[in-house]
Write an enzyme that holds these catalytic residues in place. Structure first.
Site, short mmCIF file in Angstrom:
data_model
loop_
_atom_site.label_atom_id
_atom_site.label_comp_id
_atom_site.label_asym_id
_atom_site.label_seq_id
_atom_site.Cartn_x
_atom_site.Cartn_y
_atom_site.Cartn_z
N LYS A 11 21.73 83.23 35.85
CA LYS A 11 23.00 83.00 35.17
C LYS A 11 24.11 82.55 36.14
O LYS A 11 23.99 82.73 37.36
CB LYS A 11 23.40 84.28 34.44
CG LYS A 11 22.39 84.67 33.35
CD LYS A 11 22.92 85.81 32.49
CE LYS A 11 21.94 86.10 31.35
NZ LYS A 11 22.50 87.06 30.38
N TYR A 51 21.84 80.64 22.51
CA TYR A 51 22.03 82.05 22.12
C TYR A 51 22.36 82.19 20.63
O TYR A 51 22.97 83.20 20.23
CB TYR A 51 23.14 82.67 22.97
CG TYR A 51 22.68 83.08 24.36
CD1 TYR A 51 21.74 84.11 24.53
CD2 TYR A 51 23.18 82.46 25.50
CE1 TYR A 51 21.32 84.50 25.80
CE2 TYR A 51 22.76 82.85 26.77
CZ TYR A 51 21.83 83.87 26.91
OH TYR A 51 21.41 84.25 28.16
N ASN A 114 24.46 89.69 33.91
CA ASN A 114 23.31 90.53 34.30
C ASN A 114 22.25 89.73 35.07
O ASN A 114 21.07 90.03 35.00
CB ASN A 114 22.73 91.25 33.07
CG ASN A 114 22.23 90.31 32.00
OD1 ASN A 114 22.42 89.10 32.09
ND2 ASN A 114 21.59 90.84 30.98
N HIS A 117 18.35 85.88 32.56
CA HIS A 117 17.84 86.00 31.18
C HIS A 117 16.32 86.03 31.25
O HIS A 117 15.72 85.41 32.12
CB HIS A 117 18.30 84.78 30.37
CG HIS A 117 17.59 84.64 29.06
ND1 HIS A 117 17.93 85.38 27.96
CD2 HIS A 117 16.54 83.88 28.70
CE1 HIS A 117 17.11 85.07 26.96
NE2 HIS A 117 16.26 84.16 27.38
N GLU A 128 12.56 78.42 24.16
CA GLU A 128 13.50 78.32 25.28
C GLU A 128 12.98 77.37 26.36
O GLU A 128 13.77 76.62 26.96
CB GLU A 128 13.75 79.72 25.84
CG GLU A 128 14.53 80.59 24.85
CD GLU A 128 14.60 82.06 25.22
OE1 GLU A 128 15.20 82.83 24.44
OE2 GLU A 128 14.05 82.46 26.27
P1 CMP Z 1 20.10 88.01 27.89
O1 CMP Z 1 18.78 88.53 28.29
O2 CMP Z 1 20.52 86.69 28.43
O3 CMP Z 1 20.15 87.92 26.29
C1 CMP Z 1 21.35 87.98 25.57
C2 CMP Z 1 22.50 88.38 26.41
O4 CMP Z 1 23.62 88.89 25.70
C3 CMP Z 1 22.08 89.52 27.30
O5 CMP Z 1 21.21 89.07 28.29
C4 CMP Z 1 23.42 90.03 27.79
O6 CMP Z 1 23.90 89.32 28.93
C5 CMP Z 1 24.30 89.74 26.60
N1 CMP Z 1 24.59 90.98 25.89
C6 CMP Z 1 23.76 91.76 25.22
N2 CMP Z 1 24.38 92.82 24.69
C7 CMP Z 1 25.68 92.70 25.06
C8 CMP Z 1 26.83 93.48 24.85
N3 CMP Z 1 26.79 94.61 24.13
N4 CMP Z 1 27.99 93.05 25.37
C9 CMP Z 1 28.03 91.90 26.08
N5 CMP Z 1 26.95 91.10 26.32
C10 CMP Z 1 25.79 91.52 25.82
#
Ligand code: CMP
Length: 139
Positions: A11, A51, A114, A117, A128
């Site tokens: 990311k 997304y 985070n 993904h 994807e």
């Molecule tokens: P990812 O695995 O990329 O899939 C969806 C993303 O949404 C996830 O990682 C997080 O970065 C984001 N995400 C999921 N839940 C939350 C939340 N409660 N608040 C903010 N971001 C979220």
């Protein structure tokens, strides 16, 4: 039967922090083979499409803004039972809950930033992967 392919994205936050090399090294250390690799930047519209499954969630606008805020690195990874193996390897969605030594624990800063993904199903791994890579770019 579980598939052997998953899709990952490093990311924007992790790219901006200079962690592409360290994350790719961790991916290799986990036994995941790189089948395709590409650095690019998502437009707001592309991030919304990628997304789309989360479009009704309150965090969607913020997620789209952060995912389109800078370059990302997209990759297709191969390993037996790749989707579950990679999800286990990278750690919980929220880095605060991710296990020690996991990619999200090491490089994630928040639930949104985070670090990486990972696909959540074989079907989404295909969707994807197709979003980012043509057949010519897969090895
Ligand atoms: P990812 O695995 O990329 O899939 C969806 C993303 O949404 C996830 O990682 C997080 O970065 C984001 N995400 C999921 N839940 C939350 C939340 N409660 N608040 C903010 N971001 C979220």
């Amino acid at each position: 039967m579980a598939g052997n392919i998953t899709f990952t994205m490093i990311k924007p936050g992790a790219v901006a922090d200079g962690n592409i090399g360290a994350i790719l090294a961790k991916i290799a250390e986990g036994g995941f083979r790189i089948k395709a690799l590409r650095m690019t930047r998502l437009s707001k519209e592309q991030a919304e499409t990628f997304y789309a499954i989360h479009s009704e969630r309150p965090f969607f606008p913020s997620l789209v803004a952060s995912m389109s805020s800078g370059p990302i690195v997209a990759a297709i990874l191969e390993k037996e039972n790749a989707v579950q193996a990679y999800r286990d390897y990278i750690g919980a969605t929220n880095p605060a809950n991710a296990h020690e030594g996991s990619i999200r624990k090491l490089f994630g800063k928040s639930i949104e930033a985070n670090a990486v993904h990972g696909s959540d199903s074989d079907e989404n791994a295909q969707i994807e992967s197709d979003f980012f890579f043509s057949g010519f770019d897969r090895f």
